[in-house]
Design an enzyme around this catalytic site. Structure first.
Site, PDB file in Angstrom:
ATOM      1  N   HIS A  47      11.336  -9.239   1.058  1.00  0.00           N
ATOM      2  CA  HIS A  47      11.028  -7.810   0.872  1.00  0.00           C
ATOM      3  C   HIS A  47      12.276  -6.976   1.158  1.00  0.00           C
ATOM      4  CE1 HIS A  47       9.018  -3.918   1.468  1.00  0.00           C
ATOM      5  NE2 HIS A  47       7.993  -4.442   0.814  1.00  0.00           N
ATOM      6  N   PHE A  72       6.943   2.010  -4.016  1.00  0.00           N
ATOM      7  CA  PHE A  72       8.317   2.204  -3.542  1.00  0.00           C
ATOM      8  C   PHE A  72       8.887   3.591  -3.838  1.00  0.00           C
ATOM      9  CE2 PHE A  72       7.988  -2.433  -3.939  1.00  0.00           C
ATOM     10  CZ  PHE A  72       8.421  -2.840  -2.685  1.00  0.00           C
ATOM     11  N   TYR A 122       2.858   4.796   0.792  1.00  0.00           N
ATOM     12  CA  TYR A 122       3.437   5.420   1.978  1.00  0.00           C
ATOM     13  C   TYR A 122       2.385   6.308   2.627  1.00  0.00           C
ATOM     14  CZ  TYR A 122       7.966   4.071  -0.068  1.00  0.00           C
ATOM     15  OH  TYR A 122       9.020   3.372  -0.592  1.00  0.00           O
ATOM     16  N   ASP A 127       0.846  -1.195   0.000  1.00  0.00           N
ATOM     17  CA  ASP A 127       0.000   0.000   0.000  1.00  0.00           C
ATOM     18  C   ASP A 127       0.882   1.245   0.000  1.00  0.00           C
ATOM     19  OD1 ASP A 127       0.830  -0.210   2.647  1.00  0.00           O
ATOM     20  OD2 ASP A 127      -1.126   0.233   3.511  1.00  0.00           O
TER      21      ASP A 127
END
Length: 223
Positions: free
Chosen positions: A188, A78, A67, A65
């Site tokens: 991740h 990202f 920031y 989701d």
């Protein structure tokens, strides 16, 4: 929520906006915005689709989701706008790029718009979030929409490289036809897990090798 969607994506996703789940999502967002700040701004919610047309997607990098702090989210997974501090996960992505791609220079910003314009779909599974509340818009309908986007890429396109980092993203592999596409999985890039298999995964050079095998221009990862 005014929707402006690139024509190729509109052709495959336009009907989703008339479905009950999307109508419910719209109502949820109307109410949510009355009482809370919601990110990203409305005109940037579909930024990933508009920067990377459906028929130009070469690579998909899936996030969870947006920031949730002020000024960070701009509709690309990202990525953050110019002038905003580089988030930790992206710093680790840059560190892997330095190790993986000869000549890659550490950027002094976190804006990945250049990747999006070069065919890298930077897609979050959830496209909005309440300020300062991670995961707050999960389970409200966005996942149905973004799952549909992944499924349409899987069935209508060929040879896309899907980068699935972390357990959440790896679960999306079920939506992708592995006979038609390349799927690369790793931990991740978050500081909590990057040393558990993200560092050293060499996904950026592997992506370019897959693209080259198909006669496609590799991604210029420098931003």
């Amino acid at each position: 929520m005014s929707v402006q969607l690139e024509s190729g994506w509109k052709a495959v996703l336009g009907s989703e906006f008339e479905k009950p789940y999307m109508q419910e999502l719209k109502q949820f967002l109307v109410v949510e915005k009355r009482d809370h700040a919601v990110y990203p701004p409305g005109n940037l919610i579909f930024n990933a689709f508009n920067h990377t047309p459906f028929d130009k997607v070469k690579v998909t990098i899936l996030g969870q989701d947006p920031y949730h702090n002020v000024g960070q989210a701009h509709g690309l997974s990202f990525s953050v706008p110019p002038g905003v501090g580089i988030p930790p996960s992206l710093r680790n992505m840059y560190q892997e790029l330095v190790a993986d791609i000869p000549g890659f220079q550490l950027p002094n910003h976190g804006d990945l718009t250049a990747w999006a314009n070069r065919g890298v779909l930077l897609l979050n599974a959830t496209l909005t979030v309440r300020a300062h509340t991670a995961g707050s818009h999960q389970g409200k309908g966005w996942e149905a929409f973004t799952d549909k986007a992944i499924a349409e890429l899987s069935s209508r396109r060929q040879g896309i490289v899907f980068l699935l980092w972390g357990r959440y993203a790896k679960n999306k592999a079920a939506l992708i036809d592995h006979r038609r596409h390349h799927i690369l999985t790793a931990a991740h890039p978050s500081p909590f897990s990057a040393y558990s298999g993200f560092f050293g995964c060499r996904h950026f050079s592997k992506t370019n090798a897959f693209l080259a095998q198909q006669g496609l221009e590799p991604i210029d990862w420098q931003v």
